[in-house]
Design an enzyme around this catalytic site. Sequence first.
Site, PDB file in Angstrom:
ATOM      1  N   GLU A  36       0.874  -1.018  -0.010  1.00 48.44           N
ATOM      2  CA  GLU A  36       0.047  -0.027   0.000  1.00 48.44           C
ATOM      3  C   GLU A  36       0.817   1.212  -0.006  1.00 48.44           C
ATOM      4  O   GLU A  36       1.846   1.371   0.775  1.00 48.44           O
ATOM      5  CB  GLU A  36      -0.960  -0.057   1.237  1.00 48.44           C
ATOM      6  CG  GLU A  36      -1.782   1.141   1.111  1.00 48.44           C
ATOM      7  CD  GLU A  36      -2.669   1.235   2.622  1.00 48.44           C
ATOM      8  OE1 GLU A  36      -2.888   0.374   3.338  1.00 48.44           O
ATOM      9  OE2 GLU A  36      -3.469   2.311   2.560  1.00 48.44           O
ATOM     10  N   ARG A 262       4.925 -12.845   9.863  1.00 44.18           N
ATOM     11  CA  ARG A 262       5.700 -11.246   9.530  1.00 44.18           C
ATOM     12  C   ARG A 262       6.921 -11.378  10.296  1.00 44.18           C
ATOM     13  O   ARG A 262       7.312 -12.189  11.230  1.00 44.18           O
ATOM     14  CB  ARG A 262       4.965 -10.205  10.486  1.00 44.18           C
ATOM     15  CG  ARG A 262       3.745 -10.009   9.962  1.00 44.18           C
ATOM     16  CD  ARG A 262       3.186  -9.178  10.973  1.00 44.18           C
ATOM     17  NE  ARG A 262       3.364  -7.840  10.437  1.00 44.18           N
ATOM     18  CZ  ARG A 262       2.684  -6.935   9.498  1.00 44.18           C
ATOM     19  NH1 ARG A 262       1.797  -7.422   8.990  1.00 44.18           N
ATOM     20  NH2 ARG A 262       3.249  -5.679   9.072  1.00 44.18           N
ATOM     21  N   LYS A 272       4.260   0.745   9.645  1.00 43.44           N
ATOM     22  CA  LYS A 272       4.544   2.060   8.550  1.00 43.44           C
ATOM     23  C   LYS A 272       3.740   3.204   9.451  1.00 43.44           C
ATOM     24  O   LYS A 272       4.427   4.401   9.336  1.00 43.44           O
ATOM     25  CB  LYS A 272       4.130   1.895   7.329  1.00 43.44           C
ATOM     26  CG  LYS A 272       4.635   1.068   6.481  1.00 43.44           C
ATOM     27  CD  LYS A 272       4.342   1.097   4.976  1.00 43.44           C
ATOM     28  CE  LYS A 272       3.049   0.187   5.038  1.00 43.44           C
ATOM     29  NZ  LYS A 272       2.530   0.047   3.614  1.00 43.44           N
TER      30      LYS A 272
HETATM   31  P1  ATP Z   1       2.735  -2.386   8.178  1.00 45.18           P
HETATM   32  O1  ATP Z   1       1.650  -2.812   8.983  1.00 45.18           O
HETATM   33  O2  ATP Z   1       4.127  -2.115   8.483  1.00 45.18           O
HETATM   34  O3  ATP Z   1       2.221  -0.907   7.737  1.00 45.18           O
HETATM   35  P2  ATP Z   1       1.525  -3.451   5.980  1.00 45.18           P
HETATM   36  O4  ATP Z   1       1.102  -4.871   6.001  1.00 45.18           O
HETATM   37  O5  ATP Z   1       0.355  -2.769   6.278  1.00 45.18           O
HETATM   38  O6  ATP Z   1       2.585  -3.081   6.622  1.00 45.18           O
HETATM   39  P3  ATP Z   1       1.638  -3.409   3.154  1.00 45.18           P
HETATM   40  O7  ATP Z   1       2.046  -2.230   2.217  1.00 45.18           O
HETATM   41  O8  ATP Z   1      -0.035  -3.568   3.209  1.00 45.18           O
HETATM   42  O9  ATP Z   1       2.088  -2.967   4.505  1.00 45.18           O
HETATM   43  O10 ATP Z   1       2.533  -4.661   2.739  1.00 45.18           O
HETATM   44  C1  ATP Z   1       2.709  -5.037   1.670  1.00 45.18           C
HETATM   45  C2  ATP Z   1       3.115  -6.801   1.836  1.00 45.18           C
HETATM   46  O11 ATP Z   1       4.328  -6.845   2.625  1.00 45.18           O
HETATM   47  C3  ATP Z   1       1.951  -7.506   2.438  1.00 45.18           C
HETATM   48  O12 ATP Z   1       1.793  -8.513   1.606  1.00 45.18           O
HETATM   49  C4  ATP Z   1       2.474  -7.729   3.815  1.00 45.18           C
HETATM   50  O13 ATP Z   1       1.937  -8.994   4.185  1.00 45.18           O
HETATM   51  C5  ATP Z   1       4.030  -7.649   3.616  1.00 45.18           C
HETATM   52  N1  ATP Z   1       4.431  -7.329   4.951  1.00 45.18           N
HETATM   53  C6  ATP Z   1       4.478  -6.181   5.524  1.00 45.18           C
HETATM   54  N2  ATP Z   1       4.983  -6.158   6.787  1.00 45.18           N
HETATM   55  C7  ATP Z   1       5.785  -7.434   6.705  1.00 45.18           C
HETATM   56  C8  ATP Z   1       6.506  -8.037   7.598  1.00 45.18           C
HETATM   57  N3  ATP Z   1       6.950  -7.397   8.865  1.00 45.18           N
HETATM   58  N4  ATP Z   1       7.131  -9.295   7.403  1.00 45.18           N
HETATM   59  C9  ATP Z   1       6.578  -9.735   6.365  1.00 45.18           C
HETATM   60  N5  ATP Z   1       5.911  -9.223   5.403  1.00 45.18           N
HETATM   61  C10 ATP Z   1       5.459  -8.040   5.605  1.00 45.18           C
HETATM   62 MG    MG Z   2      -1.309  -2.963   4.987  1.00 45.34          MG
END
Ligand code: ATP
Ligand code: MG
Length: 563
Positions: A36, A262, A272
Amino acid sequence: MIEQEKKPLDFIRSIIAEDVKNKKNDGRVVTRFPPEPNGFLHIGHAKSICLNFGVAQENNGVCHLRFDDTNPAKEETEYVESIKEDVQWLGFEWQDKEFYASDYFDRLYEYAVKLIEIGKAYVCSLNAEEVREYRGTLTEAGKKSPYRQRSVEENLDLFQRMRAGEFADGAHILRAKIDMASPIVVMRDPALFRIKKVSHHRTGDSWCIYPMYDFAHCLSDSIEGITHSLCTLEFANHRPLYDWILDALQTKSHPQQIEFSRLNLTYTVMSKRKLLQLVQEGHVDGWNDPRMLTVSGLRRRGYTPAAIRNFCELIGVSKKDSRIDMGVLENCVREDLNDPAPRVMGVLKPLKVVLTNYPDDLVEEMEGHNHPKNPDMGTRKLPFSKELYIEQDDFMEDPPKKFFRLGIGREVRLRYAYFIRCESVVKDETTGEIIEVHCTYDPATRGGSSPDGRKVKGTIHWVSAKHAVKAEVRLYDRLFNQEDPEADKEVDFKNFLNPDSLTVLSGSMLESCLASADPQVRYQFERQGYFCLDPVDSQADQLVFNRIVNLRDTWAKVRQGKR
Ligand code: ATP
Ligand code: MG
């Protein structure tokens, strides 16, 4: 190569290998990395990138880069650009497979209309609070919305008018008609579209209703013909909805969602939202602050893409939640830099040494090895003269017995040069601080050994005062002083920021060759760690070096000390 093949496959790679073998999806493998664009990528995303792009590569497949840009309020083009830069820097290619969920808004709207037509979606006019109330709890079933029985015609009319902008934000939502008594709360008539009168960074003001993540994600996967939709564990609860939507719409392609855990690291936060707080409130110097575990922060700090990829491979993929020790990541960096990094000498906190018996104007050239284990990397000339700098920490006026560096009456070896013996010190008259150390050198020890077989225990690094280049050196420590800054939900994670995470040394003295340091090269300053020029702040006339990592795992010491 052979060794790699022997390594057992992780559970995701095993599933995919089986699918390929059974010619599921005609044996194709198509994955996607779906960020995102509401912030910069962090090391957790790197894990997902390495997995998605890695699995595709290993199976002659492709990995799409898809921006999940369904929430216009928080998303920006700046983030899209940084994400692309980071994925490329990590070493992955998406070729022409760059997609945006927002490109599918029309199709998603059509899909929603279809759900209404088959009686599987309805416009609900409860307000947000009522929706929450009707949803029930984990132990208590939800209640049906009074709007659930609206006719298809009425729903189509209302949905069309939602799109036309007739209603205010929150007046209506489009919901799936599933089961208000489902034990899985996500399945209790989840929202599919909401009114949001906000411009979107790509579609401008064309839309005032936007699809919800759960609706957009599975359909985007399906539209793109993704075969394996790999996501983190928090989406496991959403999988029944993912499948329900695709089944209800009988889409041609129905990707398989597989969840993995994760990445969490000690002494940092990963979300983020929290990283954004650190940036916005000025706790760090932007998203690319070298203390941030963002990809851009690590890049600026001097980490290599290979080190990050090796780290992701090392930690592997599983369904088990864990918190990886920061030392593991740092070790990957050390391992990656040890062979290629040229060795140089840099005095971080200088103390002047005067060799009282050295000729005033003489300059000798000593020969230093650019790498102790790799003669192919050659040697370089090190100017040597009467006045030198050594590290303040390498001198004690009255040292204890086990201190093998310099002290009054003690002798040490200057790396690649001579033995020197300390005779006296000069102190600042008012502060009493030692400002100069007076030594004699033994001309017979040139090259670092004594013809009379005399031994010294310590070897220290140095630079010639009149040849040295002055630089600013930035040393980094962990950003937080708690292993898990988020452990206590009642306490703001920012209370655990480490006040000593950045040390700026403005008067470091470095070996003359670093005047023309290559911004692409990571150097080892002997005994001090790996360093590189700061790509943002370093200038030709004011060099700034970042310490990438020190030479040993000092974290282990910290942990031991704690016990
Ligand atoms: P955050 O919680 O840090 O904002 P998010 O999951 O909202 O992260 P996205 O931009 O939606 O961020 O993530 C893109 C991809 O990265 C998704 O498939 C998510 O599952 C993966 N991802 C995000 N954080 C992690 C992590 N700590 N370890 C492994 N994969 C991750
Ligand atoms: Mg997300």
